[in-house]
Design a protein around this motif. Structure first.
Motif, short mmCIF file in Angstrom:
data_model
loop_
_atom_site.label_atom_id
_atom_site.label_comp_id
_atom_site.label_asym_id
_atom_site.label_seq_id
_atom_site.Cartn_x
_atom_site.Cartn_y
_atom_site.Cartn_z
N GLY A 52 0.85 -1.28 -0.01
CA GLY A 52 -0.13 -0.04 -0.08
C GLY A 52 0.87 1.20 0.17
N TRP B 43 2.25 1.69 -3.53
CA TRP B 43 0.97 2.14 -4.46
C TRP B 43 0.76 3.62 -4.08
CZ3 TRP B 43 -3.84 4.00 -4.40
CH2 TRP B 43 -4.77 3.65 -5.58
N TRP B 44 0.62 4.01 -2.93
CA TRP B 44 0.26 5.52 -2.60
C TRP B 44 1.56 6.46 -3.18
CZ3 TRP B 44 -4.27 7.26 -2.29
CH2 TRP B 44 -5.26 6.39 -1.70
N GLN C 268 1.09 6.87 -6.64
CA GLN C 268 -0.02 7.81 -7.21
C GLN C 268 0.43 9.26 -6.66
OE1 GLN C 268 -2.41 5.72 -8.60
NE2 GLN C 268 -3.97 6.97 -7.63
N SER D 115 -3.86 3.68 8.11
CA SER D 115 -3.71 3.38 6.70
C SER D 115 -2.32 3.76 6.04
CB SER D 115 -5.05 4.51 6.03
OG SER D 115 -4.74 4.35 4.76
N LYS E 248 -1.93 5.30 3.56
CA LYS E 248 -1.94 6.48 2.44
C LYS E 248 -1.37 7.62 3.31
CE LYS E 248 -5.69 9.52 0.84
NZ LYS E 248 -5.33 10.85 1.47
N TYR F 104 1.31 9.17 0.97
CA TYR F 104 0.64 10.06 -0.34
C TYR F 104 0.49 11.39 0.69
CZ TYR F 104 -2.70 12.28 -3.36
OH TYR F 104 -3.32 12.84 -4.08
N ASP F 105 -0.11 11.47 1.75
CA ASP F 105 -0.23 12.56 2.45
C ASP F 105 1.15 13.48 2.57
OD1 ASP F 105 -3.26 12.53 2.33
OD2 ASP F 105 -3.10 11.41 4.16
N SER G 122 -9.13 0.15 -2.72
CA SER G 122 -7.75 0.43 -2.00
C SER G 122 -7.07 -0.79 -2.26
CB SER G 122 -7.98 0.86 -0.67
OG SER G 122 -8.12 -0.65 0.20
#
Length: 331
Positions: free
Chosen positions: A56, A59-60, A63, A284, A286, A289-290, A329
């Motif tokens: 994950g 992947w993020w 992205q 997460s 994610k 990404y943030d 996701s």
């Protein structure tokens, strides 16, 4: 209010709070004047996709690269993945000397092994955002972004203590030796110290890996004939734990508690398809990404991030699991 609406509202509120923090940081760091960079070369250094959570992360990260480079022509993002701490340290040196990055977002493979390489990058003028697995020397970073690792350990401990009336035999699987694993373990055991009839029979590192967790659990099941709860401290490890329990045909174990809120585990809780899986804690991937987005946009404006930004964790049960289930996701 729908799940999407609730999620959108939560993101808007978080971004508003972050915007206020960035404004304060900019005023403090630049005398109220933001000096925008003409170009930003941002390096992203992360572990390879060796299990679901880091899958994950990768992947993020990609992205973020695709979306941010499209939105900002003067931004160049280089993503590097490493299979271990030595490889990540070498990649970091290349990012600084060959790619000539001026900013770095790093998810350290290990805390101690990466502290000096990151510190050297910072000494060469690279702006450093450390994500999740903190370094042993905080002076090596400009900003730190992570999930709430204290809550990650505290929430399952409180859940177990309450559900089993302060009396249970427990074994635990830890991750990789890192500052975040220490934070989780200290929070977990801190709660358990308040319940003397809860016995932690043993705890071993299983590297956030299914196969390693399977082997560690096999050892636990061989040595301990009466186990009530296994704290796997990660959903990937929890799947390895479940496999070992099934293979050993053990019926004494009442519950396995993982962590991170993977879509498979949340769906299991929603469906009630495995009586050993009844709760989880959110965390997460994610956040990479943030972290990349926050760092890139701040540096493009000549701003700095707040020194610390923590993303909350929550207990996931059948009652609220729908809010944490995102089937599209990667994790």
């Amino acid at each position: 209010m729908s799940k999407v609406a609730r999620y959108t509202r939560r993101v808007v509120l978080q971004r508003a709070a972050l915007g206020a923090g960035l404004a304060m940081a900019a005023a403090a760091g630049f005398g109220g004047v933001a000096l925008a960079a003409e170009t930003v070369k941002l390096g992203v250094s992360i572990p390879a996709a060796t299990h679901g959570f880091t899958g994950g992360i990768v992947w993020w990260a990609n992205q973020a690269k695709a979306e941010l480079e499209k939105a900002h022509p003067t931004l160049k993002i280089t993503v590097k993945t490493a299979g271990g701490a030595p490889e990540q340290a070498n990649q970091l040196q290349d990012l600084v000397t060959v790619t000539k990055i001026d900013s770095l977002v790093i998810f350290p493979f290990e805390s101690a092994a990466l502290t000096q390489p990151v510190l050297q990058a910072k000494k060469k003028g690279v702006y450093v955002t450390v994500v999740d697995r903190g370094l042993t020397d905080p002076s090596a970073q400009d900003a730190y972004i992570a999930g709430d690792n204290t809550a990650f350990g505290r929430i399952p401990a409180e859940y177990i203590a309450k559900k089993y009336n302060g009396k249970a035999n427990i074994v635990a699987l830890r991750g990789i030796p890192t500052t975040l694993d220490n934070e989780r373990w200290e929070a977990f055991t801190g709660v358990m110290k308040q319940h003397p009839d809860i016995k932690i029979l043993d705890a071993k590192y299983a590297n956030w890996n299914r196969d390693d967790a399977f082997k560690v659990t096999q050892d636990f099941l061989t040595r301990f004939k009466d186990i009530d709860v296994i704290w796997a401290a990660d959903d990937d490890m929890a799947f390895g734990v479940l496999k070992a329990i099934e293979q050993a045909k053990r019926t004494d174990i009442k519950e396995v508690f993982g962590g991170a809120g993977s879509k498979t585990m949340v769906k299991t809780i929603l469906d009630g398809s495995n009586p050993l899986i009844r709760a989880d804690v959110s965390y997460s991937p994610k956040f990479i990404y943030d972290a990349i987005k926050m760092t890139a946009e701040a540096r493009l404006k000549g701003d700095k991030l707040p020194a610390t930004y923590i993303i909350p964790s929550a207990l996931i049960t059948k009652e609220n699991a729908k809010e944490f289930h995102f089937p599209d996701s990667p994790y």
